[in-house]
Scaffold this motif. Structure first.
Motif, PDB file in Angstrom:
ATOM      1  N   ASP A  90       0.794  -0.659  -0.283  1.00  4.40           N
ATOM      2  CA  ASP A  90      -0.047  -0.019  -0.157  1.00  4.40           C
ATOM      3  C   ASP A  90       0.776   1.005   0.048  1.00  4.40           C
ATOM      4  O   ASP A  90       2.002   0.947   0.269  1.00  4.40           O
ATOM      5  CB  ASP A  90      -0.639   0.186   1.301  1.00  4.40           C
ATOM      6  N   VAL A  91       0.450   2.289   0.022  1.00  7.45           N
ATOM      7  CA  VAL A  91       0.871   3.404   0.141  1.00  7.45           C
ATOM      8  C   VAL A  91       0.431   4.832   1.152  1.00  7.45           C
ATOM      9  O   VAL A  91       0.798   5.926   1.072  1.00  7.45           O
ATOM     10  CB  VAL A  91       1.417   4.234  -1.406  1.00  7.45           C
ATOM     11  N   ALA A  92      -0.535   4.446   2.008  1.00  6.96           N
ATOM     12  CA  ALA A  92      -0.534   4.674   2.965  1.00  6.96           C
ATOM     13  C   ALA A  92       0.476   5.679   3.961  1.00  6.96           C
ATOM     14  O   ALA A  92       1.506   5.493   3.988  1.00  6.96           O
ATOM     15  CB  ALA A  92      -1.600   4.186   3.259  1.00  6.96           C
ATOM     16  N   SER A  93      -0.108   6.625   4.319  1.00  4.00           N
ATOM     17  CA  SER A  93       0.962   7.492   4.809  1.00  4.00           C
ATOM     18  C   SER A  93       0.740   7.165   6.413  1.00  4.00           C
ATOM     19  O   SER A  93       1.877   7.645   7.592  1.00  4.00           O
ATOM     20  CB  SER A  93       0.599   9.181   4.476  1.00  4.00           C
ATOM     21  N   VAL A  94       0.299   5.943   6.853  1.00  5.37           N
ATOM     22  CA  VAL A  94       0.640   5.898   8.531  1.00  5.37           C
ATOM     23  C   VAL A  94       0.175   4.371   8.395  1.00  5.37           C
ATOM     24  O   VAL A  94      -0.553   3.734   7.174  1.00  5.37           O
ATOM     25  CB  VAL A  94      -0.553   6.153   8.946  1.00  5.37           C
ATOM     26  N   LYS A  95       1.533   4.123   8.674  1.00  2.79           N
ATOM     27  CA  LYS A  95       1.453   2.169   8.382  1.00  2.79           C
ATOM     28  C   LYS A  95       1.240   1.082   9.999  1.00  2.79           C
ATOM     29  O   LYS A  95       0.671  -0.074   9.322  1.00  2.79           O
ATOM     30  CB  LYS A  95       2.777   2.150   8.610  1.00  2.79           C
ATOM     31  N   ALA A  96       1.148   1.532  11.289  1.00  3.34           N
ATOM     32  CA  ALA A  96       0.967   0.442  12.339  1.00  3.34           C
ATOM     33  C   ALA A  96      -0.312   0.312  12.465  1.00  3.34           C
ATOM     34  O   ALA A  96      -0.948  -0.955  12.405  1.00  3.34           O
ATOM     35  CB  ALA A  96       1.303   1.607  13.722  1.00  3.34           C
ATOM     36  N   ALA A 171       6.933  -0.690  10.993  1.00  4.02           N
ATOM     37  CA  ALA A 171       5.638  -0.140  10.851  1.00  4.02           C
ATOM     38  C   ALA A 171       5.013   1.519  12.446  1.00  4.02           C
ATOM     39  O   ALA A 171       5.228   2.838  11.675  1.00  4.02           O
ATOM     40  CB  ALA A 171       4.833  -0.606  11.632  1.00  4.02           C
ATOM     41  N   ALA A 172       5.433   0.955  13.763  1.00  6.04           N
ATOM     42  CA  ALA A 172       5.486   2.287  14.682  1.00  6.04           C
ATOM     43  C   ALA A 172       6.665   2.801  14.750  1.00  6.04           C
ATOM     44  O   ALA A 172       6.785   4.180  14.695  1.00  6.04           O
ATOM     45  CB  ALA A 172       4.990   1.503  16.116  1.00  6.04           C
ATOM     46  N   VAL A 173       8.043   2.705  14.612  1.00  8.29           N
ATOM     47  CA  VAL A 173       8.765   3.254  13.971  1.00  8.29           C
ATOM     48  C   VAL A 173       8.601   4.722  13.231  1.00  8.29           C
ATOM     49  O   VAL A 173       8.824   5.496  13.131  1.00  8.29           O
ATOM     50  CB  VAL A 173      10.431   2.587  13.843  1.00  8.29           C
ATOM     51  N   HIS A 174       8.540   4.151  11.904  1.00 11.97           N
ATOM     52  CA  HIS A 174       7.126   4.671  10.992  1.00 11.97           C
ATOM     53  C   HIS A 174       6.529   5.869  11.186  1.00 11.97           C
ATOM     54  O   HIS A 174       6.766   7.221  10.733  1.00 11.97           O
ATOM     55  CB  HIS A 174       7.219   3.516   9.676  1.00 11.97           C
ATOM     56  N   ASP A 175       5.734   5.537  12.173  1.00 10.00           N
ATOM     57  CA  ASP A 175       4.888   6.838  12.031  1.00 10.00           C
ATOM     58  C   ASP A 175       5.252   7.383  13.348  1.00 10.00           C
ATOM     59  O   ASP A 175       4.996   8.541  13.369  1.00 10.00           O
ATOM     60  CB  ASP A 175       3.658   5.230  13.086  1.00 10.00           C
ATOM     61  N   ARG A 176       6.227   7.208  14.654  1.00 15.24           N
ATOM     62  CA  ARG A 176       6.659   8.246  15.525  1.00 15.24           C
ATOM     63  C   ARG A 176       7.647   9.082  14.170  1.00 15.24           C
ATOM     64  O   ARG A 176       7.646   9.965  15.048  1.00 15.24           O
ATOM     65  CB  ARG A 176       7.229   7.631  16.111  1.00 15.24           C
ATOM     66  N   ALA A 177       7.930   9.050  12.966  1.00 14.93           N
ATOM     67  CA  ALA A 177       9.161   9.560  11.941  1.00 14.93           C
ATOM     68  C   ALA A 177       8.060  10.201  11.406  1.00 14.93           C
ATOM     69  O   ALA A 177       8.894  11.784  11.897  1.00 14.93           O
ATOM     70  CB  ALA A 177       9.723   8.678  11.835  1.00 14.93           C
ATOM     71  N   VAL A 178       7.388  10.043  11.349  1.00 10.91           N
ATOM     72  CA  VAL A 178       6.361  10.925  10.261  1.00 10.91           C
ATOM     73  C   VAL A 178       5.445  11.833  11.411  1.00 10.91           C
ATOM     74  O   VAL A 178       5.119  13.225  10.419  1.00 10.91           O
ATOM     75  CB  VAL A 178       5.225  10.324   8.970  1.00 10.91           C
ATOM     76  N   ALA A 179       5.742  11.444  11.964  1.00 12.31           N
ATOM     77  CA  ALA A 179       5.023  12.790  13.046  1.00 12.31           C
ATOM     78  C   ALA A 179       5.441  13.766  13.281  1.00 12.31           C
ATOM     79  O   ALA A 179       5.003  15.011  13.494  1.00 12.31           O
ATOM     80  CB  ALA A 179       4.058  11.921  14.670  1.00 12.31           C
ATOM     81  N   LEU A 180       7.079  13.730  13.491  1.00 14.00           N
ATOM     82  CA  LEU A 180       7.890  14.828  13.754  1.00 14.00           C
ATOM     83  C   LEU A 180       7.938  15.166  12.361  1.00 14.00           C
ATOM     84  O   LEU A 180       7.930  16.647  12.531  1.00 14.00           O
ATOM     85  CB  LEU A 180       9.238  13.951  14.200  1.00 14.00           C
ATOM     86  N   VAL A 181       8.399  14.613  11.038  1.00 16.14           N
ATOM     87  CA  VAL A 181       8.722  15.373   9.681  1.00 16.14           C
ATOM     88  C   VAL A 181       7.764  15.394   9.048  1.00 16.14           C
ATOM     89  O   VAL A 181       7.932  16.287   8.387  1.00 16.14           O
ATOM     90  CB  VAL A 181       9.875  14.088   8.809  1.00 16.14           C
ATOM     91  N   SER A 182       5.935  15.299   8.756  1.00 16.74           N
ATOM     92  CA  SER A 182       5.297  15.345   7.944  1.00 16.74           C
ATOM     93  C   SER A 182       3.620  15.916   9.231  1.00 16.74           C
ATOM     94  O   SER A 182       3.388  17.081   8.751  1.00 16.74           O
ATOM     95  CB  SER A 182       5.332  14.177   7.107  1.00 16.74           C
ATOM     96  N   HIS A 183       3.460  14.842  10.017  1.00 20.26           N
ATOM     97  CA  HIS A 183       1.789  15.018  10.622  1.00 20.26           C
ATOM     98  C   HIS A 183       1.984  16.455  11.324  1.00 20.26           C
ATOM     99  O   HIS A 183       1.160  17.347  11.304  1.00 20.26           O
ATOM    100  CB  HIS A 183       1.339  14.335  11.166  1.00 20.26           C
TER     101      HIS A 183
END
Length: 365
Positions: A90-96, A171-183
């Motif tokens: 998939d290409v969703a912006s959240v993974k967990a 997945a959880a690491v990704h979501d914490r990262a995009v929270a900082l750099v995007s969300h």
């Protein structure tokens, strides 16, 4: 194992991301089948050359689910139940959350891997799609606990065909990262832009390129971002709480600067200066083009007329001079039917660029 060679794909969801993936694959001669619950979006994507709206007659190599995060699990389960592909992503912006949904819905997680290309646009829909949207961008891949090696390799092939740079993480690491750099940055941009909603027209007219840069991402579709933030709410809330604490400290520092007591005033100056200094340090860590280390450029500023084709002429003249333009920033020139273009080039190239542009009639500022 033999190298993966992708020959066919199914893209479910023909918005910006799905259509861009499809266009990129078609440019590499991959047969692409398109699906969407919105028949108009489907027809539009097909008419753009993103693929065919006809269902595949045999199992495709990869199915790409390009729908909002809350829908990924259900769409994945549906596509897998029909046995439409050998592998799934998939290409969703959240993974967990999508991964958890897939497990809860008893999807075949051994042939599924999450994905998130770090690219997008302020507007959604197939008409905004581009085959080069992912060129040089980071593409996160988040395997499940039992993702098959061949599935991972197929996803890596997808990333390569789209011209992106893969990064494998949990997945959880990704979501914490995009929270900082995007969300969280999107929320901050929206909060700043919200202050302009009822401001006086004369006040807003003073806005310059700095404010436009800061609030640009606030233009995005609120419904889309509600889905994104809802799926990553806890991580974003934690970051915003930390930001709120920092903001409170900055407020205290600014209040202290106005004090008559010299010690309080100097303490306030120290707080404000520390924030500004650390902000500059953090900004310097943002990577340059194609995920490389940050680069230092020199800037040449020229006047540009308000006529069609002027920017293209500027690029062409720089190219004739053998100078590669690394980045540009534009702003309107006050009181004139013209603008200023700040052209960033590699160190040492400003002199030949200035000489070439002056010879072709460009006015430097």
């Amino acid at each position: 194992m033999d190298a993966v060679v992708m020959r066919s794909a199914l893209v479910t969801g023909t918005g910006l991301m799905g259509t861009s993936v499809a266009l990129a694959l078609r440019a590499r001669d991959v047969t692409v089948h398109l699906r969407d619950v919105d028949p108009q979006a489907l027809r539009t994507a097909a008419s753009m050359g993103a693929g065919t709206a006809q269902a595949p007659t045999e199992v495709v190599d990869l199915a790409i689910v390009a729908v909002p995060p809350p829908l990924v699990g259900r769409v994945l389960a549906d596509v897998q139940a029909q046995g439409l592909a050998r592998h799934y992503t998939d290409v969703a912006s959240v993974k967990a959350e999508p991964q958890q949904d897939a497990i809860a819905l008893h999807c075949d997680t051994s042939h599924y891997i999450g994905g998130h290309p770090m690219a997008g646009a302020s507007r959604s829909g197939p008409l905004t799609a581009r085959a080069d949207l992912f060129e040089g961008r980071t593409w996160a891949l988040t395997p499940t606990a039992d993702t098959d090696t061949e599935t991972l390799n197929t996803a890596l092939e997808l990333v390569s065909l789209c011209g992106a740079v893969p990064v494998v993480m949990q997945a959880a690491v990704h979501d914490r990262a995009v929270a900082l750099v995007s969300h969280a940055p999107h929320v901050v941009a929206s909060l700043v832009a919200m202050r302009l909603e009822h401001a006086e027209e004369r006040t807003v007219s003073l806005a310059g390129p700095g404010l436009r840069d800061l609030t640009r991402i606030a233009e995005a579709d609120p419904r889309l971002w509600l889905d994104i933030l809802s799926a990553n709410a806890a991580a974003v809330a934690d970051l915003l709480e930390e930001l709120g604490s920092d903001l409170g400290e900055m407020v205290d520092g600014l209040r202290a600067i106005t004090a008559t007591d010299e010690s309080k005033r100097s303490g306030g100056v120290e707080i404000v200066e520390n924030v500004l200094r650390r902000g500059k340090s953090g900004r310097a860590r943002i990577s340059g083009k194609h995920g490389t280390q940050p680069e230092r450029f020199e800037v040449v500023t020229v006047m540009i007329g308000d006529q069609p084709g002027e920017l293209a002429r500027l690029f062409a003249d720089a190219d004739r001079a053998g100078v590669n333009i690394e980045d540009i920033r534009m702003e309107h020139a006050t009181g004139q039917l013209a603008g200023l273009v700040h052209v960033s080039v590699a160190p040492g190239l400003t002199a030949p660029l200035r000489k070439a542009l002056q010879a072709r009639g460009w006015r430097e500022r």
